[in-house]
Enzyme design. Structure first.
Site, PDB file in Angstrom:
ATOM      1  N   ARG A   1       0.859  -1.306  -0.002  1.00 16.20           N
ATOM      2  CA  ARG A   1       0.045  -0.127   0.215  1.00 16.20           C
ATOM      3  C   ARG A   1       0.852   1.310   0.216  1.00 16.20           C
ATOM      4  NH1 ARG A   1      -2.946   2.200   5.287  1.00 16.20           N
ATOM      5  NH2 ARG A   1      -4.147   3.800   4.392  1.00 16.20           N
TER       6      ARG A   1
ATOM      7  N   ALA B   1      -8.031   4.771   8.840  1.00 18.93           N
ATOM      8  CA  ALA B   1      -8.817   5.671   8.559  1.00 18.93           C
ATOM      9  C   ALA B   1      -9.977   6.075   9.560  1.00 18.93           C
ATOM     10  CB  ALA B   1      -9.604   5.103   7.072  1.00 18.93           C
TER      11      ALA B   1
ATOM     12  N   GLU C   1      -2.185   6.714  20.720  1.00 15.48           N
ATOM     13  CA  GLU C   1      -2.545   6.673  19.229  1.00 15.48           C
ATOM     14  C   GLU C   1      -1.176   6.813  18.086  1.00 15.48           C
ATOM     15  OE1 GLU C   1      -4.099  10.612  18.084  1.00 15.48           O
ATOM     16  OE2 GLU C   1      -4.747   9.826  16.128  1.00 15.48           O
TER      17      GLU C   1
HETATM   18  C1  DQA Z   1      -2.556   6.156   9.097  1.00 15.12           C
HETATM   19  C2  DQA Z   1      -2.946   7.446   8.551  1.00 15.12           C
HETATM   20  C3  DQA Z   1      -4.502   7.596   8.278  1.00 15.12           C
HETATM   21  O1  DQA Z   1      -4.802   8.868   7.902  1.00 15.12           O
HETATM   22  C4  DQA Z   1      -4.890   6.523   7.157  1.00 15.12           C
HETATM   23  O2  DQA Z   1      -6.076   6.644   6.983  1.00 15.12           O
HETATM   24  C5  DQA Z   1      -4.217   5.233   7.426  1.00 15.12           C
HETATM   25  C6  DQA Z   1      -2.745   5.175   8.299  1.00 15.12           C
HETATM   26  C7  DQA Z   1      -1.100   5.898   9.253  1.00 15.12           C
HETATM   27  O3  DQA Z   1      -0.380   5.031   9.985  1.00 15.12           O
HETATM   28  O4  DQA Z   1      -0.205   6.890   9.025  1.00 15.12           O
HETATM   29  O5  DQA Z   1      -4.761   4.062   7.123  1.00 15.12           O
HETATM   30  O6  DQA Z   1      -3.053   5.852  10.439  1.00 15.12           O
END
Ligand code: DQA
Length: 145
Positions: free
Chosen positions: A17, A77, A98
């Site tokens: 990804r 997300a 987080e």
């Molecule tokens: C994420 C950042 C989010 O905005 C995104 O939707 C992800 C990955 C990151 O690890 O940078 O899926 O959480």
């Protein structure tokens, strides 16, 4: 010490990804890195990934019933949309950090909102896979206090 590491949607596709955003390391490599750190520090670590919001809510509950000392969560997300995840963390009242692999603060406007942040003791973003280790260290310090 027991820590739950929870990963949200599409993180199973790390390595495939958007490597320009998330790097070329795979999800398995991320898990190995976290497990090695846990083994080194004698921390019991449970790692989960789900593409489903409700399942992530249930994993937060599971951390509570398993008497985890804290949670590291990359809600992916769902960070930007989920009041259910915010409420789940508030419900179990476990110290939670987080994590984001990318620097969300430097990305699109819709990524600037984090619902879960209000229930977290800290946010680590933009540090790649190392951010997960930093988050575990923050929980270690929290538990020592
Ligand atoms: C994420 C950042 C989010 O905005 C995104 O939707 C992800 C990955 C990151 O690890 O940078 O899926 O959480």
């Amino acid at each position: 010490m027991k820590i739950y590491v929870l990963n949200g949607p599409n993180l199973n596709l790390l390595g495939i990804r958007e490597p320009d955003v998330y790097g070329s390391g795979t999800y398995e490599e991320l898990c190995s890195k976290i497990r090695s750190y846990g083994a080194e520090k004698d921390i019991e670590i449970e790692i989960y990934q789900s593409n489903h919001e409700g399942e992530l809510v249930e994993l937060i509950h599971k951390a509570f019933f398993a008497e985890a000392d804290g949670i590291v969560i990359n809600p992916a997300a769902y960070t930007h949309t989920s009041i259910a995840l915010l409420d789940a963390v508030k419900s179990v009242n476990l110290p939670t950090v987080e994590v984001h692999i990318s620097d969300v603060s430097a990305r699109e406007a819709f990524r600037q909102q984090s619902y879960i942040r209000a229930a977290c003791i800290a946010t680590v973003a933009g540090k790649g896979f190392d951010g997960y280790i930093e988050a575990i260290k923050l929980l270690e310090n929290q538990v020592k206090e």
